[in-house]
Design an enzyme around this catalytic site. Structure first.
Site, PDB file in Angstrom:
ATOM      1  NE  ARG A   1      -4.268  -1.409   0.071  1.00 31.17           N
ATOM      2  CZ  ARG A   1      -4.427  -2.373  -0.829  1.00 31.17           C
ATOM      3  NH1 ARG A   1      -3.501  -2.590  -1.746  1.00 31.17           N
ATOM      4  NH2 ARG A   1      -5.512  -3.125  -0.842  1.00 31.17           N
TER       5      ARG A   1
ATOM      6  CG  HIS B   1      -3.541  -0.764  -7.111  1.00 26.30           C
ATOM      7  ND1 HIS B   1      -3.886  -0.154  -5.933  1.00 26.30           N
ATOM      8  CD2 HIS B   1      -3.548  -2.097  -6.844  1.00 26.30           C
ATOM      9  CE1 HIS B   1      -4.107  -1.073  -5.001  1.00 26.30           C
ATOM     10  NE2 HIS B   1      -3.901  -2.261  -5.540  1.00 26.30           N
TER      11      HIS B   1
END
Ligand code: NDP
Length: 321
Positions: A236, A284
């Site tokens: 993250r 991502h």
């Protein structure tokens, strides 16, 4: 939506989940007949949500689960749950689940193998040479002499570590608790982090976002790495202190970075990371689960909670993953 038929609510305040609706309806018809599927919008009145027994969500509005009196399942449509656990008003007895998908783990292993080969085979240098029309063959060292560290040995990290080891890399893995993985040297706990990091040529993070991992990759952490190491972040974005990364790159301490996750996604067009030499940015995309897997797993868990069984793939809410 205010009658008694149990309802599964697709809900996000950041993303449009309406494209998943058909997949959830098919899964419900197959595995949980009688379960209705609805998409939340900011205009949906709370009174119409009282039949909701399960939420399949991504950044669910804070406070919404606490207002749903029949709620028995709060399911993340991704592998991480930090976007659900940030809500301080979550009902304490509602289980929180996440997606666990072996195919997604294999996809992640492919992404990390690509990154490891890119640097092990000096493709960063070769691509720079091409811009200069320069023909220079890099010296090759055996793959077994390239040490890759994997932080987090869960559903993603374990598959990544195994895949790298099967390819012949010298693989080291680090997690909170001791783990045993064939062909992988494992380390556990905060006291083992420094020795784990010290000799790595590349370090890959597959840690969940928790209070312990928030801001973990700071200036001290980068200083622990061997000069010339490469950093890969697939966990993250909030785990990375970006100025510390930039300092480590610009001082020459860090050879390069591959970043797939960011604190703010999409990464804004004016973010300096886009143009930073040595940084590879991917949107991502390291690996995602397919819509049918997401819908199938969450509907199966909804069916379980409706008959009083515990869902599969529940996280430990105290631990945060
Ligand atoms: P898991 O929950 O299966 O595994 C988490 C691992 O991290 C475990 O090995 C755990 O240790 C370890 N860990 C957690 N906290 C700490 C800590 N404080 N110190 C050391 N180790 C710790 O998660 P997944 O493998 O499924 O996913 C990991 C993360 O990857 C997700 O949360 C998400 O953020 C990210 N992800 C990113 C994707 C992408 O496309 N970029 C796709 C999928 C996931 P232990 O085993 O001891 O409990």
């Amino acid at each position: 939506m205010n009658d008694a038929a149990p309802t599964l609510l697709l809900c996000s305040e950041t993303d449009d989940l309406s494209g998943l609706c058909g997949e959830f309806e098919r899964a419900a018809a197959r595995d949980c007949p009688g379960l209705r599927v609805r998409c939340w919008t900011p205009d949906t009145p709370t009174t119409e949500l009282q039949s909701v027994v399960a939420i399949a969500g991504w950044f669910v509005p804070m406070g919404l689960p606490a207002r749903l009196l029949r709620l028995r399942l709060l399911a993340s449509i991704g592998a991480g749950v930090e976007h659900l656990l940030r809500d301080p008003h979550l009902p304490p007895d509602v289980p929180v689940t996440r997606i666990v998908d072996p195919a997604q783990a294999r996809g992640m292993a492919g992404y990390v193998l690509w990154a490891a080969l890119h640097f092990h085979r000096d493709l960063d240098h070769v691509l720079a040479q091409q811009v200069r029309r320069e023909w220079r063959m890099p010296s090759q060292r055996p793959v077994s002499a390239y040490r890759v560290g994997v932080m987090g040995l869960g559903a993603m990290g374990a598959e990544v570590a195994r895949t790298l080891a099967a390819h012949g890399f010298d693989v080291h893995g680090w997690a909170r608790r001791p783990a045993a993985l064939d062909g992988v040297t494992t380390w556990a706990g905060p006291q083992a982090m420094r020795p784990f990091l010290a000799e790595l040529d590349m370090v890959v993070s597959l840690l969940p976002l928790t209070p312990e991992t928030w801001g973990l990759f700071d200036a001290n952490w980068f200083a622990t790495l061997k000069p010339g190491a490469v950093f890969v972040n697939c966990g993250r974005g909030e785990q990375l202190v970006v100025p510390a990364l930039l300092d480590a790159l610009r001082s020459g301490h860090l050879r390069g970075a591959v970043l797939d996750v960011f604190e703010h996604e999409p990464l804004p067009a004016d973010d300096p990371l886009w143009a930073e030499p040595g940084v590879v940015i991917t949107p991502h995309m390291a690996s995602s689960a397919s819509a049918d897997v997401i819908a199938g797993q969450i509907v199966a868990d909804a069916a379980r909670v409706l008959v009083g069984q515990a869902p599969l793939h529940a996280v430990d809410r105290q631990r945060g993953y």
